[in-house]
Design an enzyme around this catalytic site. Structure first.
Site, PDB file in Angstrom:
ATOM      1  CG  LEU A  70       6.986 -11.318   6.554  1.00 36.47           C
ATOM      2  CD1 LEU A  70       7.610 -12.292   7.538  1.00 36.47           C
ATOM      3  CD2 LEU A  70       7.533  -9.917   6.774  1.00 36.47           C
ATOM      4  N   PRO A  71       8.175 -11.237   2.199  1.00 35.36           N
ATOM      5  CG  PRO A  71      10.162 -10.112   1.724  1.00 35.36           C
ATOM      6  CD  PRO A  71       9.261 -10.490   2.860  1.00 35.36           C
ATOM      7  CB  THR A  82       2.779 -15.348  -2.263  1.00 32.28           C
ATOM      8  OG1 THR A  82       1.670 -14.479  -2.467  1.00 32.28           O
ATOM      9  CG2 THR A  82       2.689 -16.518  -3.237  1.00 32.28           C
ATOM     10  CE  LYS A 109      -0.441 -14.979  -5.128  1.00 32.80           C
ATOM     11  NZ  LYS A 109      -0.992 -13.765  -5.668  1.00 32.80           N
ATOM     12  CE  LYS A 140       7.242 -15.353  -3.181  1.00 35.56           C
ATOM     13  NZ  LYS A 140       6.433 -14.502  -2.324  1.00 35.56           N
TER      14      LYS A 140
HETATM   15  P1  NAD Z   1       7.839  -6.025  -0.336  1.00 32.04           P
HETATM   16  O1  NAD Z   1       9.216  -6.544  -0.509  1.00 32.04           O
HETATM   17  O2  NAD Z   1       7.468  -4.689  -0.872  1.00 32.04           O
HETATM   18  O3  NAD Z   1       7.477  -6.007   1.231  1.00 32.04           O
HETATM   19  C1  NAD Z   1       7.897  -6.960   2.161  1.00 32.04           C
HETATM   20  C2  NAD Z   1       8.310  -6.214   3.426  1.00 32.04           C
HETATM   21  O4  NAD Z   1       8.646  -7.158   4.435  1.00 32.04           O
HETATM   22  C3  NAD Z   1       9.547  -5.324   3.226  1.00 32.04           C
HETATM   23  O5  NAD Z   1       9.219  -3.989   3.573  1.00 32.04           O
HETATM   24  C4  NAD Z   1      10.586  -5.938   4.157  1.00 32.04           C
HETATM   25  O6  NAD Z   1      11.438  -4.984   4.752  1.00 32.04           O
HETATM   26  C5  NAD Z   1       9.715  -6.601   5.185  1.00 32.04           C
HETATM   27  N1  NAD Z   1      10.350  -7.665   5.950  1.00 32.04           N
HETATM   28  C6  NAD Z   1      11.096  -8.695   5.510  1.00 32.04           C
HETATM   29  N2  NAD Z   1      11.478  -9.488   6.537  1.00 32.04           N
HETATM   30  C7  NAD Z   1      10.941  -8.926   7.652  1.00 32.04           C
HETATM   31  C8  NAD Z   1      10.979  -9.260   9.030  1.00 32.04           C
HETATM   32  N3  NAD Z   1      11.627 -10.333   9.483  1.00 32.04           N
HETATM   33  N4  NAD Z   1      10.341  -8.460   9.903  1.00 32.04           N
HETATM   34  C9  NAD Z   1       9.685  -7.367   9.482  1.00 32.04           C
HETATM   35  N5  NAD Z   1       9.595  -7.002   8.183  1.00 32.04           N
HETATM   36  C10 NAD Z   1      10.236  -7.767   7.293  1.00 32.04           C
HETATM   37  O7  NAD Z   1       6.876  -7.149  -0.924  1.00 32.04           O
HETATM   38  P2  NAD Z   1       5.327  -6.993  -1.311  1.00 32.04           P
HETATM   39  O8  NAD Z   1       5.198  -6.621  -2.729  1.00 32.04           O
HETATM   40  O9  NAD Z   1       4.645  -6.173  -0.257  1.00 32.04           O
HETATM   41  O10 NAD Z   1       4.863  -8.514  -1.214  1.00 32.04           O
HETATM   42  C11 NAD Z   1       4.619  -9.133   0.020  1.00 32.04           C
HETATM   43  C12 NAD Z   1       4.054 -10.516  -0.256  1.00 32.04           C
HETATM   44  O11 NAD Z   1       2.843 -10.392  -0.998  1.00 32.04           O
HETATM   45  C13 NAD Z   1       4.989 -11.414  -1.079  1.00 32.04           C
HETATM   46  O12 NAD Z   1       4.919 -12.721  -0.568  1.00 32.04           O
HETATM   47  C14 NAD Z   1       4.406 -11.302  -2.478  1.00 32.04           C
HETATM   48  O13 NAD Z   1       4.682 -12.463  -3.258  1.00 32.04           O
HETATM   49  C15 NAD Z   1       2.930 -11.182  -2.180  1.00 32.04           C
HETATM   50  N6  NAD Z   1       2.146 -10.514  -3.226  1.00 32.04           N
HETATM   51  C16 NAD Z   1       2.632  -9.373  -3.815  1.00 32.04           C
HETATM   52  C17 NAD Z   1       1.872  -8.759  -4.809  1.00 32.04           C
HETATM   53  C18 NAD Z   1       2.367  -7.497  -5.476  1.00 32.04           C
HETATM   54  O14 NAD Z   1       1.816  -7.114  -6.498  1.00 32.04           O
HETATM   55  N7  NAD Z   1       3.376  -6.826  -4.929  1.00 32.04           N
HETATM   56  C19 NAD Z   1       0.637  -9.295  -5.191  1.00 32.04           C
HETATM   57  C20 NAD Z   1       0.155 -10.425  -4.548  1.00 32.04           C
HETATM   58  C21 NAD Z   1       0.923 -11.024  -3.560  1.00 32.04           C
END
Ligand code: NAD
Length: 294
Positions: free
Chosen positions: A64-65, A95, A170, A245
């Site tokens: 999740l975000p 994260t 992290k 973030k």
């Molecule tokens: P994203 O916003 O693309 O995906 C998050 C998903 O969670 C969304 O599709 C959203 O609809 C869903 N969501 C939110 N609340 C929800 C709930 N209550 N129930 C069900 N679904 C729900 O974000 P992301 O890029 O996939 O990142 C996810 C995590 O990974 C974050 O914490 C981010 O910091 C971490 N991260 C991201 C990256 C990157 O490059 N994108 C790299 C390392 C770590």
């Protein structure tokens, strides 16, 4: 194995797909219909809610975000900890703040669940290629149980310590990365102001004591590295707002603990200026273009 997967976004969807490719049955939930459609098209079983996705699964993964989404998913009367089977191993890959990770894991334990924090490094490319690095916090037994599954999504699985330790690693890593990218940009800018060819400068510094990951593998100066985001208009890669973030988590964590992170705070301010100037969606190496006045 039967797996539940909550959060099928940029990272979660390709991770869930890799689990399915490895032969696992994955039941998933997301708030966004287009993500559910893509998950279903890849062979996933779509659930009507997170609690339904968590039914009859051996492990449940969340991606999740931010902290508040993780608290919302697990805690409270409608949360997973009140509704799932305590035999399900809970793996949060989001994260989030180390403090929140510890608090949720402590509540999970009090209700009979094993829970680990397993944030990742490697970005969306790593998620697709199943080459993520997992930084895991939690009891050794739970980490060992999860390891074969994590290996289907990643290449390096590190047990960092007790609950929250994965998140601690992290935030430390990404704070250092953010600072290194700024320092590397500054050094390259200074060389260019002196008339240096940035490629020659980068090659020499890469074999000298200033060498670092940003310089050697992710050079922020356009044209130095063909495949780096800097040579592709700073598209793709790891966004400025995602770096912001993570720096926010690092600074908040440091303030909670009275730890001194002056460079982390400065980096946060500089990336914030850069984001406010309209660059939030660009790759974080675009700080190379941050105006000197900021
Ligand atoms: P994203 O916003 O693309 O995906 C998050 C998903 O969670 C969304 O599709 C959203 O609809 C869903 N969501 C939110 N609340 C929800 C709930 N209550 N129930 C069900 N679904 C729900 O974000 P992301 O890029 O996939 O990142 C996810 C995590 O990974 C974050 O914490 C981010 O910091 C971490 N991260 C991201 C990256 C990157 O490059 N994108 C790299 C390392 C770590």
């Amino acid at each position: 194995m039967k797996i539940g997967f909550i959060g099928l976004g940029n990272m979660g969807l390709p991770m869930a797909i890799n689990l399915m490719k490895a032969g696992h049955q994955v039941t998933g939930f997301d708030l966004v219909q287009s993500q559910l459609d893509a998950f279903s098209a890849a062979g996933g079983i779509v659930s009507a809610s997170a609690n339904v996705a968590a039914k009859d699964v051996e492990m449940l993964i969340s991606m999740l975000p931010a902290s508040r989404h993780v608290e919302g998913l697990y805690l409270g009367d409608t949360g997973l900890l009140a509704n799932a089977d305590p035999k399900t191993l809970l793996i949060d890959c989001s994260t989030i703040s180390p403090k929140v990770a510890q608090a949720v894991a402590t509540t999970a334990k009090s209700k009979g669940f094993e829970m680990i924090d397993a944030p990742v490094s490697g970005g969306t490319a790593g998620a697709q290629a199943a080459t993520l690095t997992f930084m895991v916090g939690g009891d050794a037994g739970a980490v060992d149980y999860a390891r074969p599954l994590l290996e289907k999504m990643g290449k390096n699985i590190f047990h960092a310590g007790a609950s929250g330790a994965g998140q601690t690693v992290k935030v430390c890593n990404n704070m250092l990365l953010g600072i290194q990218m700024l320092g590397t940009s500054e050094a390259l800018r200074l060389g260019i102001a002196n008339g240096m060819d940035p490629k020659v400068l980068s090659d020499i510094m890469s074999k000298s004591s200033g060498r670092n990951w940003a310089l050697e593998l992710y050079n922020p100066c356009p044209g130095v590295m063909e495949n780096a985001p800097s040579s592709k208009g700073y598209a793709g890669g790891f966004g400025v707002d995602l770096m912001l973030k993570d720096l926010g988590l690092a600074v908040e964590n440091a303030e909670n603990l009275d730890a001194s992170v002056p460079l982390g705070k400065l980096a946060q301010q500089l990336y914030e200026n850069h984001s406010k100037a309209g660059n939030g969606q660009l790759d974080f190496s675009s700080v190379f273009n941050l105006k000197q006045s900021t």
